[in-house]
Scaffold this motif. Structure first.
Motif, PDB file in Angstrom:
ATOM      1  N   LEU A 347       0.837  -1.197   0.000  1.00  0.00           N
ATOM      2  CA  LEU A 347       0.000   0.000   0.000  1.00  0.00           C
ATOM      3  C   LEU A 347       0.879   1.256   0.000  1.00  0.00           C
ATOM      4  N   LYS A 350       2.257   1.694  -3.488  1.00  0.00           N
ATOM      5  CA  LYS A 350       1.170   2.075  -4.404  1.00  0.00           C
ATOM      6  C   LYS A 350       0.794   3.542  -4.205  1.00  0.00           C
ATOM      7  N   PHE A 351       0.748   3.969  -2.947  1.00  0.00           N
ATOM      8  CA  PHE A 351       0.431   5.361  -2.644  1.00  0.00           C
ATOM      9  C   PHE A 351       1.520   6.292  -3.179  1.00  0.00           C
ATOM     10  N   GLU A 355      -1.007   5.716  -7.401  1.00  0.00           N
ATOM     11  CA  GLU A 355      -1.910   4.810  -8.110  1.00  0.00           C
ATOM     12  C   GLU A 355      -3.061   4.333  -7.226  1.00  0.00           C
ATOM     13  N   THR A 356      -3.206   4.888  -6.033  1.00  0.00           N
ATOM     14  CA  THR A 356      -4.230   4.448  -5.096  1.00  0.00           C
ATOM     15  C   THR A 356      -5.574   5.109  -5.367  1.00  0.00           C
ATOM     16  N   SER A 357      -6.634   4.431  -4.928  1.00  0.00           N
ATOM     17  CA  SER A 357      -7.967   5.032  -4.926  1.00  0.00           C
ATOM     18  C   SER A 357      -8.073   5.959  -3.719  1.00  0.00           C
ATOM     19  N   GLU A 360      -8.162   4.009  -0.523  1.00  0.00           N
ATOM     20  CA  GLU A 360      -6.843   3.526  -0.117  1.00  0.00           C
ATOM     21  C   GLU A 360      -6.002   4.660   0.451  1.00  0.00           C
ATOM     22  N   GLU A 361      -6.188   5.850  -0.082  1.00  0.00           N
ATOM     23  CA  GLU A 361      -5.447   7.004   0.432  1.00  0.00           C
ATOM     24  C   GLU A 361      -5.868   7.348   1.855  1.00  0.00           C
TER      25      GLU A 361
END
Length: 382
Positions: A347, A350-351, A355-357, A360-361
């Motif tokens: 995560l 990805k953050f 590229e996170t939603s 997810e952020e």
């Protein structure tokens, strides 16, 4: 007689300059364009390393020096190893990158490399004049990767930190390193009011890059980095004797400054000078590789090539972290320890790759100490 007039001049044969030259060289759209690449250095030495995380195979796999599927994080009172699948942590040595891309440039008859130091760039309505210590060139468009901290001196709107470091590639007389695990951050070292950590990339059981890194406002005298490295190698790695094979030193700006405002009609900043380093981490290599295709696409379509740094929500996230660290530089180890305790590296990567939603952020942000960031948000908003 040497050619003095070009369509494009690229200043700097670092990552962004060579990637751009290669992108232009292999695209048939630019086959009739003359391109000059200038750098004061011949790029024959291993002067730096670039590291990045990536899912699966990637464009630079053929020149990787090493990759790791596991990382170690250490805080003041916390330590853990992580399997980072589907990511790998990858490393490219400068010398391998330069050799690979200069070899590719030999296959492009419209590209010429010249080892010269640029002293002045002057733009007119119809062209750009590039003065080196030896020659005066003209062109239609310049791509300039030269960065100087003086560019940021007048900007009081955004905080400025530096990611500064000294690294040694060392060889030890006995096995010391776990070859399959890279130490991503080790905050167990004395913080001394800053955000300080060690970074260890093992190549063999007796050979590794050990780097002392700070996120802070000011750089240190070089002996301070070297003393910290020696202490860490002797105390934490328990190795009293070692050989220094290579050394590297650098400083990367950590800022949300709008570098695109320095672009003009015929001069475009690229790389660190173009704001391609991620403000919260200083990582620039993969950022450059993602910006180059956008730059080339815009160049081909005659769209603006100066707006590659639009502000997004990730820009604001970066700004909040810099605000927090600027106002309380000693809190860095707490922020990163909290994140690695509460969230998986997948995560986190990805953050940082943006590229996170949004969900997810929120999950990522909630893994940080809340109060400093809430204060930073209110200060920015009100």
């Amino acid at each position: 007689m040497a050619k003095l007039d070009y369509d494009y001049i690229i200043i700097g044969a670092g990552a962004s300059g060579l990637l751009l030259a290669d992108a232009l060289g292999k695209d048939s759209f630019f086959a009739q364009k003359s391109i000059l690449l200038l750098d004061r250095d011949a790029k024959k030495s291993n002067d730096r390393t670039w590291c990045f995380w990536e899912k699966g195979d990637g464009a630079f796999d053929d020149i990787l020096y090493k990759k790791w599927k596991q990382i170690i994080f250490k805080g003041q009172d916390f330590s853990k190893s992580y399997d980072i699948a589907p990511y790998s942590y990858k490393m490219v040595r400068g010398i391998d990158f330069y050799a690979h891309y200069f070899k590719k440039l030999e296959g492009y008859p419209n590209i010429r490399f010249q080892q010269e130091s640029v002293v002045e760039v002057k733009e007119s309505e119809s062209s750009v004049m590039v003065h080196t210590q030896e020659t005066q060139y003209t062109c239609h468009q310049v791509f300039d990767s030269r960065f100087h901290y003086e560019m940021l001196e007048a900007d009081r709107k955004y905080p400025l930190l530096q990611q500064h470091f000294v690294g040694w590639v060392i060889k030890t007389p006995k096995p010391v390193f776990h070859v399959e695990k890279a130490t991503y951050m080790d905050f167990s070292v004395p913080q001394k009011g800053n955000t300080r950590f060690m970074y260890v990339l093992p190549f063999k059981e007796d050979e590794a890059l050990v780097e002392y890194t700070l996120f802070s406002k000011e750089v240190l005298p070089k002996p301070d980095y070297e003393a910290a490295l020696r202490d860490y190698i002797r105390t934490d790695l328990q190795c009293d004797t070692f050989e220094i094979l290579e050394q590297e030193q650098g400083s990367i700006p950590m800022t949300c400054h709008d570098f695109t405002q320095r672009n003009s009609g015929r001069i475009t900043r690229i790389g660190t000078a173009g704001g391609w380093a991620k403000p919260s981490t200083g990582y620039t290599f993969m950022g450059s590789s993602k910006k180059i295709p956008l730059l080339v696409s815009n160049l081909k379509s005659d769209n603006t090539i100066h707006a590659l740094g639009q502000k997004k929500r990730f820009w604001f996230y970066d700004l909040l972290l810099l605000d927090v660290l600027y106002n309380n530089n000693a809190i860095g180890h707490e922020i990163f320890t909290s994140l690695f305790k509460k969230r998986k590296p997948e995560l986190i990567f990805k953050f940082l790759d943006e590229e996170t939603s949004f969900g997810e952020e929120l999950q990522f942000i909630s893994g940080c100490p809340n109060i400093p960031f809430i204060k930073a948000i209110f200060k920015r908003l009100f």
